[in-house]
Write an enzyme that holds these catalytic residues in place. Sequence first.
Site, PDB file in Angstrom:
ATOM      1  N   SER A 172       3.514  -2.287  10.402  1.00  0.00           N
ATOM      2  CA  SER A 172       4.967  -2.283  10.594  1.00  0.00           C
ATOM      3  C   SER A 172       5.637  -3.600  10.203  1.00  0.00           C
ATOM      4  O   SER A 172       6.561  -4.059  10.871  1.00  0.00           O
ATOM      5  CB  SER A 172       5.312  -1.888  12.037  1.00  0.00           C
TER       6      SER A 172
ATOM      7  N   GLY B 263       2.808  -1.114   4.297  1.00  0.00           N
ATOM      8  CA  GLY B 263       2.812   0.306   3.957  1.00  0.00           C
ATOM      9  C   GLY B 263       4.236   0.797   3.714  1.00  0.00           C
ATOM     10  O   GLY B 263       4.803   0.614   2.646  1.00  0.00           O
ATOM     11  N   GLY B 264       4.826   1.378   4.734  1.00  0.00           N
ATOM     12  CA  GLY B 264       6.145   2.019   4.615  1.00  0.00           C
ATOM     13  C   GLY B 264       7.200   1.176   3.919  1.00  0.00           C
ATOM     14  O   GLY B 264       7.952   1.678   3.071  1.00  0.00           O
TER      15      GLY B 264
ATOM     16  N   GLU C 171      -5.286  -5.161  10.640  1.00  0.00           N
ATOM     17  CA  GLU C 171      -4.267  -4.144  10.878  1.00  0.00           C
ATOM     18  C   GLU C 171      -4.573  -3.409  12.180  1.00  0.00           C
ATOM     19  O   GLU C 171      -5.382  -2.458  12.176  1.00  0.00           O
ATOM     20  CB  GLU C 171      -4.263  -3.124   9.739  1.00  0.00           C
TER      21      GLU C 171
ATOM     22  N   HIS D 269      -9.362   1.204   4.830  1.00  0.00           N
ATOM     23  CA  HIS D 269      -8.091   1.359   5.556  1.00  0.00           C
ATOM     24  C   HIS D 269      -8.323   2.288   6.759  1.00  0.00           C
ATOM     25  O   HIS D 269      -9.118   3.232   6.679  1.00  0.00           O
ATOM     26  CB  HIS D 269      -7.031   1.958   4.620  1.00  0.00           C
TER      27      HIS D 269
ATOM     28  N   GLY E 165       2.418   2.095  10.726  1.00  0.00           N
ATOM     29  CA  GLY E 165       3.354   3.210  10.564  1.00  0.00           C
ATOM     30  C   GLY E 165       4.065   3.619  11.844  1.00  0.00           C
ATOM     31  O   GLY E 165       4.662   4.686  11.907  1.00  0.00           O
TER      32      GLY E 165
ATOM     33  N   ASN F 111       0.867  -1.182   0.000  1.00  0.00           N
ATOM     34  CA  ASN F 111       0.000   0.000   0.000  1.00  0.00           C
ATOM     35  C   ASN F 111       0.897   1.224   0.000  1.00  0.00           C
ATOM     36  O   ASN F 111       1.492   1.552   1.023  1.00  0.00           O
ATOM     37  CB  ASN F 111      -0.887  -0.029   1.262  1.00  0.00           C
ATOM     38  N   TRP F 112       0.983   1.858  -1.165  1.00  0.00           N
ATOM     39  CA  TRP F 112       1.908   2.995  -1.281  1.00  0.00           C
ATOM     40  C   TRP F 112       1.350   4.263  -0.633  1.00  0.00           C
ATOM     41  O   TRP F 112       2.035   5.284  -0.608  1.00  0.00           O
ATOM     42  CB  TRP F 112       2.206   3.283  -2.755  1.00  0.00           C
ATOM     43  N   LYS F 113       0.116   4.233  -0.175  1.00  0.00           N
ATOM     44  CA  LYS F 113      -0.532   5.409   0.427  1.00  0.00           C
ATOM     45  C   LYS F 113      -0.374   6.620  -0.520  1.00  0.00           C
ATOM     46  O   LYS F 113      -0.401   6.440  -1.730  1.00  0.00           O
ATOM     47  CB  LYS F 113       0.052   5.700   1.808  1.00  0.00           C
TER      48      LYS F 113
ATOM     49  N   GLU G 140      -6.726   4.666   7.893  1.00  0.00           N
ATOM     50  CA  GLU G 140      -6.509   6.095   7.609  1.00  0.00           C
ATOM     51  C   GLU G 140      -7.741   6.705   6.941  1.00  0.00           C
ATOM     52  O   GLU G 140      -8.073   7.868   7.184  1.00  0.00           O
ATOM     53  CB  GLU G 140      -5.255   6.266   6.736  1.00  0.00           C
TER      54      GLU G 140
HETATM   55  C1  PEP Z   1      -0.659   0.081   5.906  1.00  0.00           C
HETATM   56  O1  PEP Z   1      -0.584   1.181   5.377  1.00  0.00           O
HETATM   57  O2  PEP Z   1      -1.623  -0.656   5.644  1.00  0.00           O
HETATM   58  C2  PEP Z   1       0.397  -0.345   6.826  1.00  0.00           C
HETATM   59  C3  PEP Z   1       0.292  -1.498   7.411  1.00  0.00           C
HETATM   60  O3  PEP Z   1       1.445   0.531   7.020  1.00  0.00           O
HETATM   61  P1  PEP Z   1       2.884   0.184   7.677  1.00  0.00           P
HETATM   62  O4  PEP Z   1       3.358  -1.109   7.053  1.00  0.00           O
HETATM   63  O5  PEP Z   1       3.733   1.333   7.338  1.00  0.00           O
HETATM   64  O6  PEP Z   1       2.662   0.012   9.153  1.00  0.00           O
END
Ligand code: PEP
Length: 248
Positions: free
Chosen positions: A212, A233-234, A166, A94, A172, A9-11, A96
């Site tokens: 994470s 994500g990251g 999640e 998500h 994040g 997930n590049w956000k 966010e």
């Molecule tokens: C996400 O954006 O779904 C996520 C899990 O982010 P991260 O891996 O950065 O915690």
Amino acid sequence: MRKPIIAGNWKMYKTNTEARALVNGLKEKTMPAAVEVVLCPPFTALTTVAELLQGTAIGLGAQDLFWEDEGAYTGEVSPLMLKELGCSYVIIGHSERRQYFGETDETVNKKVKAALRHGLKPIICVGESLQQREAGETNAFVAGQVEKALDGLAPESIPQVVIAYEPIWAIGTGRSSSGSDANEVIGLVRQTIAKKFGSSLAEQVRIQYGGSVKPGNIKEFMDQPEIDGALVGGASLKAEDFYGIISY
Ligand code: PEP
């Protein structure tokens, strides 16, 4: 047997130029056959990424959609539009989006139905806050989110659904869940699906962990019997890191 699925997930990261560089970096590497890999760039980079992914085994997903096919909904993107660009997945609900854009269990359910109606596989995100975890409310809260997201779905569409568990406190933050804690909640998600649709359908649903995930901890999650992949994500924003995860 469920084939694991790891999605990036590049956000709201990556211009088209940056997206091209990231995908080209990944294409230099050999993709593991045992895992389904999906990239979810921002809407603006979908066409670029779709073109670069042609002829590869990497799938394409969007990060959201609107539930109508078309209409006067300024700023929104419909399932038809995503389908035409070559998306096969779409992230829905998500945390966010729930936190900053007013997504509710009801809008998530509408979006899930719209995605399935157009042959897009939804990656439905659920997960508790730190406050809910500390209050011992995780199981009831997550089970409720899953029930509402899947409400009214035709049983035959259930194997198309992917759920991403999640925990919000792990997204994040660098603070991931333990493999066994995530496995426990994911087991409960599967039981919730089984209660609604029967265990043989529930056994076919892939349920990811997200929060994470890094090259250094992916194996801990993939070794768990209930966990069928990860939403990243990251660590999906650099080819080296993401490859370190998908080739765990
Ligand atoms: C996400 O954006 O779904 C996520 C899990 O982010 P991260 O891996 O950065 O915690």
